[in-house]
Design a protein around this motif. Sequence first.
Motif, PDB file in Angstrom:
ATOM      1  N   ALA A 156      20.000   4.648  70.504  1.00 30.68           N
ATOM      2  CA  ALA A 156      19.011   5.256  69.611  1.00 30.68           C
ATOM      3  C   ALA A 156      19.113   6.773  69.630  1.00 30.68           C
ATOM      4  O   ALA A 156      19.047   7.421  68.584  1.00 30.68           O
ATOM      5  CB  ALA A 156      17.601   4.817  69.989  1.00 30.68           C
ATOM      6  N   SER A 157      19.316   7.388  70.797  1.00 32.33           N
ATOM      7  CA  SER A 157      19.394   8.847  70.867  1.00 32.33           C
ATOM      8  C   SER A 157      20.634   9.348  70.145  1.00 32.33           C
ATOM      9  O   SER A 157      20.606  10.386  69.492  1.00 32.33           O
ATOM     10  CB  SER A 157      19.370   9.336  72.314  1.00 32.33           C
ATOM     11  N   ALA A 170      20.243  13.186  62.031  1.00 27.73           N
ATOM     12  CA  ALA A 170      19.749  14.532  61.755  1.00 27.73           C
ATOM     13  C   ALA A 170      20.766  15.351  60.962  1.00 27.73           C
ATOM     14  O   ALA A 170      20.391  16.257  60.223  1.00 27.73           O
ATOM     15  CB  ALA A 170      19.400  15.244  63.063  1.00 27.73           C
ATOM     16  N   LEU A 171      22.037  15.048  61.090  1.00 26.01           N
ATOM     17  CA  LEU A 171      23.076  15.778  60.365  1.00 26.01           C
ATOM     18  C   LEU A 171      23.370  15.201  58.984  1.00 26.01           C
ATOM     19  O   LEU A 171      23.979  15.880  58.157  1.00 26.01           O
ATOM     20  CB  LEU A 171      24.378  15.796  61.168  1.00 26.01           C
ATOM     21  N   PHE A 211      28.525  13.814  67.110  1.00 19.47           N
ATOM     22  CA  PHE A 211      27.564  14.854  67.488  1.00 19.47           C
ATOM     23  C   PHE A 211      26.702  14.310  68.609  1.00 19.47           C
ATOM     24  O   PHE A 211      25.921  13.386  68.405  1.00 19.47           O
ATOM     25  CB  PHE A 211      26.710  15.248  66.284  1.00 19.47           C
ATOM     26  N   LYS A 212      26.900  14.841  69.804  1.00 13.66           N
ATOM     27  CA  LYS A 212      26.045  14.449  70.919  1.00 13.66           C
ATOM     28  C   LYS A 212      26.129  15.503  72.013  1.00 13.66           C
ATOM     29  O   LYS A 212      27.146  16.209  72.136  1.00 13.66           O
ATOM     30  CB  LYS A 212      26.388  13.067  71.451  1.00 13.66           C
ATOM     31  N   GLN A 218      30.249  24.031  69.809  1.00 14.81           N
ATOM     32  CA  GLN A 218      28.945  23.958  70.441  1.00 14.81           C
ATOM     33  C   GLN A 218      27.967  24.012  69.277  1.00 14.81           C
ATOM     34  O   GLN A 218      28.088  24.884  68.407  1.00 14.81           O
ATOM     35  CB  GLN A 218      28.719  25.131  71.384  1.00 14.81           C
ATOM     36  N   ALA A 219      27.027  23.077  69.238  1.00 15.83           N
ATOM     37  CA  ALA A 219      26.175  22.957  68.057  1.00 15.83           C
ATOM     38  C   ALA A 219      24.711  22.858  68.440  1.00 15.83           C
ATOM     39  O   ALA A 219      24.362  22.304  69.480  1.00 15.83           O
ATOM     40  CB  ALA A 219      26.574  21.724  67.251  1.00 15.83           C
TER      41      ALA A 219
END
Length: 135
Positions: free
Chosen positions: A16-17, A24-25, A82-83, A107-108
């Motif tokens: 889920a995370s 979100a992206l 993306f994590k 880095q995001a």
Amino acid sequence: MNFKPFLILVFGMLIASQSIAATALEGTWQLISGEYIDANGDTLSYASADMQSLKVLSTKHFSFTSMKGEQFWAAGTGTYEFKDGQYVESLLLNSFGEKVGATFAFQAQLDGDKWYNSRWKDGKRVEYEVWQKVN
């Protein structure tokens, strides 16, 4: 003691995370500022280069098109992850000569409708992007 329900719960929370981060992206992003290091090693702002770019992301794929003034500059598409504050693109197709599978790691950080990316090479920042979500 039976750990199976606990492990299922933890595994579900991890999935889920990661889904929340990718979700979100999802959408369309417009490059609003940033800078990059050119082939001569000079730092150029995207504004001074009259660079415009849109990037569209689904849950696993991205595509972007960039213009420099009125002229086509570059396009690419592929998959991304993306994590944990890392955004990594893996190219499938592109107009700038990179091989299939070439990766670009950033880095995001997401902050509301803004997305900040920094790409580093040999300890030096070679690219910085600020994107704004447009939908």
